[in-house]
Design an enzyme around this catalytic site. Sequence first.
Site, PDB file in Angstrom:
ATOM      1  N   GLU A 104       0.830  -1.208   0.000  1.00 23.93           N
ATOM      2  CA  GLU A 104       0.000   0.000   0.000  1.00 23.93           C
ATOM      3  C   GLU A 104       0.866   1.261   0.000  1.00 23.93           C
ATOM      4  O   GLU A 104       0.600   2.213  -0.733  1.00 23.93           O
ATOM      5  CB  GLU A 104      -0.912   0.005   1.236  1.00 23.93           C
ATOM      6  CG  GLU A 104      -1.829  -1.201   1.340  1.00 23.93           C
ATOM      7  CD  GLU A 104      -1.252  -2.310   2.202  1.00 23.93           C
ATOM      8  OE1 GLU A 104      -1.992  -2.868   3.028  1.00 23.93           O
ATOM      9  OE2 GLU A 104      -0.049  -2.622   2.035  1.00 23.93           O
ATOM     10  N   CYS A 141      -2.414  -3.415   7.249  1.00 27.46           N
ATOM     11  CA  CYS A 141      -1.987  -3.599   8.642  1.00 27.46           C
ATOM     12  C   CYS A 141      -2.235  -2.325   9.443  1.00 27.46           C
ATOM     13  O   CYS A 141      -2.226  -1.213   8.911  1.00 27.46           O
ATOM     14  CB  CYS A 141      -0.521  -4.002   8.699  1.00 27.46           C
ATOM     15  SG  CYS A 141       0.635  -2.701   8.194  1.00 27.46           S
ATOM     16  N   ALA A 188      10.804 -37.352  -7.971  1.00 28.17           N
ATOM     17  CA  ALA A 188      10.758 -37.770  -9.375  1.00 28.17           C
ATOM     18  C   ALA A 188      11.146 -39.234  -9.472  1.00 28.17           C
ATOM     19  O   ALA A 188      12.098 -39.683  -8.830  1.00 28.17           O
ATOM     20  CB  ALA A 188      11.706 -36.912 -10.218  1.00 28.17           C
ATOM     21  N   THR A 220      20.676 -37.197   0.070  1.00 25.87           N
ATOM     22  CA  THR A 220      20.446 -36.590  -1.243  1.00 25.87           C
ATOM     23  C   THR A 220      21.666 -35.791  -1.685  1.00 25.87           C
ATOM     24  O   THR A 220      22.080 -35.842  -2.851  1.00 25.87           O
ATOM     25  CB  THR A 220      19.204 -35.682  -1.197  1.00 25.87           C
ATOM     26  OG1 THR A 220      18.050 -36.483  -0.920  1.00 25.87           O
ATOM     27  CG2 THR A 220      18.998 -34.953  -2.513  1.00 25.87           C
ATOM     28  N   LEU A 252      20.471 -26.729  -5.201  1.00 24.20           N
ATOM     29  CA  LEU A 252      19.282 -26.379  -4.409  1.00 24.20           C
ATOM     30  C   LEU A 252      19.076 -24.865  -4.290  1.00 24.20           C
ATOM     31  O   LEU A 252      18.770 -24.332  -3.224  1.00 24.20           O
ATOM     32  CB  LEU A 252      19.341 -27.044  -3.034  1.00 24.20           C
ATOM     33  CG  LEU A 252      19.193 -28.577  -3.075  1.00 24.20           C
ATOM     34  CD1 LEU A 252      19.368 -29.183  -1.700  1.00 24.20           C
ATOM     35  CD2 LEU A 252      17.839 -28.983  -3.668  1.00 24.20           C
ATOM     36  N   SER A 266       8.385 -40.791   4.926  1.00 22.14           N
ATOM     37  CA  SER A 266       8.323 -40.502   6.361  1.00 22.14           C
ATOM     38  C   SER A 266       7.475 -39.265   6.641  1.00 22.14           C
ATOM     39  O   SER A 266       6.639 -39.270   7.554  1.00 22.14           O
ATOM     40  CB  SER A 266       9.736 -40.296   6.916  1.00 22.14           C
ATOM     41  OG  SER A 266      10.492 -41.486   6.836  1.00 22.14           O
TER      42      SER A 266
END
Length: 382
Positions: free
Chosen positions: A58, A81, A160, A202, A210, A307
Amino acid sequence: MYNKHKRDSQFLIQALSLAEQGQGFCAPNPAVGSILVNQMGIVIATGFHTGPGKPHAEVEVLKKVSYQAREMTLYVTLEPCCHWGKTPPCTDAIIQSGLTRVVYGFRDPNPLVIAGQGMQLLKEAGIDCELISLPEIEAFYKSYYFWHKTKKPLVTAKIALSLDGKIAGKDGERVQLTGDDAQHLTHHYRKNTDAILTTAKTIIMDDPQLNARTHEAVIPKSLYVLDSQLSLPREANIFNTTKSITVFHSKTAPKEHQNSLEQKGVRCIALEETSPSVLNLDQAMIQIGNDGVIDLWVEAGGKCFSSLWKNNLIHRGLIYIAPRWFGEGLSAFENNFSLGDLSGSQIKWIQVGNDAVLEIDRDTTFADHLGKDYQAITTVHV
């Protein structure tokens, strides 16, 4: 009335497209977009929140107008807010601007904004203020709402695999399963998330970066790693490609391993174990939520995925399926793994290039809260 609300909803959707540009960069603040429109329906200014401590949407819009915004309407995706944080209340800026009307798309669940107090302050200042509920905006703020109700992130997990359920080659060697289009989709999701969760296994097997790589930029993300015995390779790519690294480990992990990681700037947090070398995943989610992460992207192997799934910690699962048959290879899941009863989930298949993506949205918590807390106070659905 219908045409007015139709026009209002169209401007709110435009504001949403602006909010989406800030997605993945604002946590623990929400991403917000805003548009200022004059009486003729002409857009005068636009803006969106770009990050914590920076002007809210805003204020970003109003500072672009050098004169008072009388007889104009401010469209904003989230209720303005009315409290001090790192920036002043947006309601103050709106009142001072001379605006006559505000339309917003979602009531702020932040407890500092008590029961529509932002809207009430604007009305007391003589500003016409209206909430218009749109499903697109409700979906956009799903994770923000969930985080405020639970203090945990909304979790999307991706995995995947091949047609015969393989995730890697015969001896676990890394293979490129999916095509370029699926890779682009993954980087889009990484860009729009607040943080990424993976496992040491991994990283050992794939040595991924990543981060989010788009046509415009390479964007580092905060990374969380499940690493019971702190076996993370010290030469891994992630030490050069991520914004920050937090490693969750067992209390029995070697102290010297912890020291060597901390010397590389890694934050190490010990968790309880639910069984030997199996970390308490719920504790991990609580910590991640306390860090201010609203949207969490999980990219790991089948053991981590299963998991989290069994512990009901995945709200949306994305299973990429490549049109390849391995025969021999590393299976993604154990033989007895099942997705279970999906009768309450939303399921859809998406073709992405030559690959298919199964999307399972199994979260009902948000919908339950909406039914009890939110829709009763919504002014109009269009």
